[in-house]
Write an enzyme that holds these catalytic residues in place. Structure first.
Site, short mmCIF file in Angstrom:
data_model
loop_
_atom_site.label_atom_id
_atom_site.label_comp_id
_atom_site.label_asym_id
_atom_site.label_seq_id
_atom_site.Cartn_x
_atom_site.Cartn_y
_atom_site.Cartn_z
N CYS A 1 -39.42 25.75 -3.40
CA CYS A 1 -39.47 24.29 -3.54
C CYS A 1 -38.98 23.54 -2.30
O CYS A 1 -39.14 22.33 -2.22
CB CYS A 1 -38.64 23.88 -4.75
SG CYS A 1 -39.23 24.57 -6.31
N HIS B 1 -29.71 28.90 4.68
CA HIS B 1 -30.30 30.05 4.00
C HIS B 1 -29.19 31.08 3.77
O HIS B 1 -28.65 31.64 4.71
CB HIS B 1 -31.40 30.65 4.87
CG HIS B 1 -32.32 31.60 4.13
ND1 HIS B 1 -31.84 32.60 3.32
CD2 HIS B 1 -33.67 31.67 4.08
CE1 HIS B 1 -32.87 33.25 2.80
NE2 HIS B 1 -34.00 32.71 3.25
N HIS C 1 -30.71 5.64 0.39
CA HIS C 1 -31.55 6.15 -0.69
C HIS C 1 -31.49 7.68 -0.72
O HIS C 1 -31.53 8.32 0.33
CB HIS C 1 -33.00 5.70 -0.51
CG HIS C 1 -33.15 4.22 -0.33
ND1 HIS C 1 -33.12 3.34 -1.38
CD2 HIS C 1 -33.33 3.48 0.80
CE1 HIS C 1 -33.27 2.10 -0.91
NE2 HIS C 1 -33.40 2.17 0.40
N HIS D 1 -34.42 16.71 -5.06
CA HIS D 1 -35.37 17.68 -5.60
C HIS D 1 -35.38 17.61 -7.12
O HIS D 1 -34.32 17.56 -7.76
CB HIS D 1 -34.98 19.09 -5.15
CG HIS D 1 -35.76 20.18 -5.81
ND1 HIS D 1 -37.13 20.20 -5.81
CD2 HIS D 1 -35.37 21.28 -6.50
CE1 HIS D 1 -37.55 21.27 -6.46
NE2 HIS D 1 -36.50 21.94 -6.90
N ASN E 1 -41.77 19.36 -12.22
CA ASN E 1 -41.38 19.96 -10.94
C ASN E 1 -42.65 20.50 -10.29
O ASN E 1 -43.17 21.53 -10.70
CB ASN E 1 -40.38 21.08 -11.17
CG ASN E 1 -39.92 21.74 -9.87
OD1 ASN E 1 -40.45 21.46 -8.79
ND2 ASN E 1 -38.96 22.63 -9.96
#
Length: 467
Positions: free
Chosen positions: A169, A248, A333, A337, A370
């Site tokens: 995603c 990561h 703003h 996700h 999603n």
């Protein structure tokens, strides 16, 4: 004497030349978001409560425990009745026997509409595109989908095409980072970033609850962005990229196996979401914010944070306590996700956000579900349709993805934005008075039945009768 005069002039002009080149390079390495479009599938692909009931009824592997789990998840998912799925599942009812043709058709329906729509909207010819990046996590045919787009639109033979798979995603921000690095060469470049997901081949038809969750959350959609570093297009651009941070933590076992494609005990393939996933997400989120904060927050906020950190850890140690950073001091703003209601609420709480700040993500989840990497653009589209974005505003995008990854970036709004795009026919209905979906009302029997009283045949008949 004349030669000395020429040399003197050259020496005086050289610093000016260096300054000019430095100035030119600086402004030709910016990353501008010129425009973007999101994809709205056809209405016959909508996943209503009735459609969900039909899909559940077709899965003969489910028992009472699984039914109760699915309804519980659906009720708390934050997803409404206007999201979309692939044709082979929603229209044809073939989730257990998908074909390559189904996946290709799903991609083509998006590509043939959205890429052309963006090029026409931005008044750009396919021959003008220098870089093409395509993100699809769970479908990677040969030739690649990037090649398919190059062929479909007749792009130049020297176009630099990239096909990113399995990035999850957070793939859209990874693609933006890739493009931004290309922009650093200083050469004027136009880049198209295409983000979507393949649902048709990846619907799980088993009864492993950890793998059933993805069916409840992921929906069909997609987005296409046009990016450039050309200063002459600055006035047309919607936003300018200020910074981008990628994290990561895949070296950690819990993180790596948090969202994992695998087979269940019966050999059915699906995405397993482990119980350790929230812990991995928190760790990745924390790591990302530590690198992001100095790039986006004012010095005064950072100074206050440093002062309290030193005070609590050195001067007056009082054990563990929460040190809050006011991210709203550097962000106007928040483009979050849409991983689910729990994800949105957890991120909102961690950042100290109120109802207004998390509204775009919640409403996007409700309307579109999603849609994986493209979700973040639907959230941005909601902000624009609500006319929230004004020149100079700072927009923070925050995404999560398998691996496990947390990526973030900040954009500076270049001008007042109010494009409606896919929100045009529904923005006036948002936010609705309530986000409670009708699942519990129509399938409330799961709270009345027990393992002993559950009659599958009778309950399946009642599902088919749901109006």
């Amino acid at each position: 004497m004349e030669l000395l005069s020429i040399l003197t002039k050259l020496l005086l002009l050289f610093p000016l030349y260096v300054l000019y080149k430095s100035f030119k390079h600086k402004y030709s390495t910016n990353c501008y978001l010129v425009d973007y479009v999101c994809f709205k599938p056809s209405s016959d692909r909508k996943i209503t409560t009735q459609t969900c009931g039909e899909v559940i009824e077709r899965n003969k592997n489910l028992g009472f425990s699984e039914y109760k789990f699915l309804v519980t998840v659906a009720v708390s998912s934050g997803i409404g009745e206007d999201t979309y799925g692939p044709r082979n599942i929603i229209i044809e009812g073939r989730e257990e026997s998908p074909t390559l043709h189904d996946a290709i058709g799903e991609m083509d329906e998006f590509i043939n509409v959205s890429v052309g729509k963006l090029l026409a909207k931005a008044r750009i010819s396919p021959h003008d595109v220098d870089v093409l990046v395509v993100n699809v996590s769970t479908f990677s045919p040969a030739p690649s989908l990037a090649s398919r787009i190059v062929h479909r639109y007749g792009m130049r033979d020297d176009v630099r095409a990239f096909n990113l798979s399995a990035m999850g995603c957070s793939a859209s921000l990874i693609a933006i980072d890739l493009v931004n690095n290309i922009f650093k060469s200083g050469e004027k470049t136009l880049a198209v970033v295409v983000s979507t997901e393949s649902i048709s081949l990846n619907w799980y038809s088993g009864n492993d609850k950890s793998m059933m969750l993805s069916n409840c959350l992921f929906r069909s959609g997609g987005s296409v962005m046009l990016l450039t570093n050309d200063p002459s297009m600055r006035a047309r651009a919607k936003m300018r990229l200020k910074c981008l941070v990628r994290t990561h933590i895949g070296a950690n076992d819990d993180a790596y196996y948090g969202a994992f494609q695998k087979e269940d005990d019966a050999g059915r393939v699906g995405i397993h979401l482990s119980k350790n996933l929230p812990r991995a997400a928190v760790r990745a989120f924390k790591e990302n914010l530590q690198h992001l904060a100095p790039k986006i927050l004012p010095f005064s906020e950072l100074a206050i944070y440093m002062y309290h950190t030193i005070k609590q850890k050195v001067i007056r140690p009082v054990g563990k306590s929460k040190l809050a950073i006011n991210f709203r001091s550097g962000v106007d703003h928040f483009c979050l996700h849409t991983g689910g209601t729990a994800v949105i609420d957890a991120v909102g709480t961690a950042l100290g956000l109120g109802k207004y700040e998390v509204e775009p993500a919640r409403m996007t989840l409700h309307r579109w579900g999603n849609t994986s990497a493209s979700s973040i653009l639907y959230v941005l589209g909601y902000m624009e349709a609500k006319k929230r974005l004004r020149k100079g505003d700072r927009v923070l995008m925050l995404t999560f993805g398998s691996g496990f990854k947390c990526n973030s970036c900040m954009w500076i709004v270049n001008r007042g934005l109010e494009d409606l795009d896919v929100w045009e026919d529904c923005i006036e209905n948002y936010p609705p008075q309530t986000l409670i979906n009708p699942y519990i009302e129509k399938y409330g029997w799961v709270n009345e039945d027990t393992e002993e009283t559950f009659d599958r045949e009778e309950r399946m008949k009642s599902i088919k009768k749901v109006p």
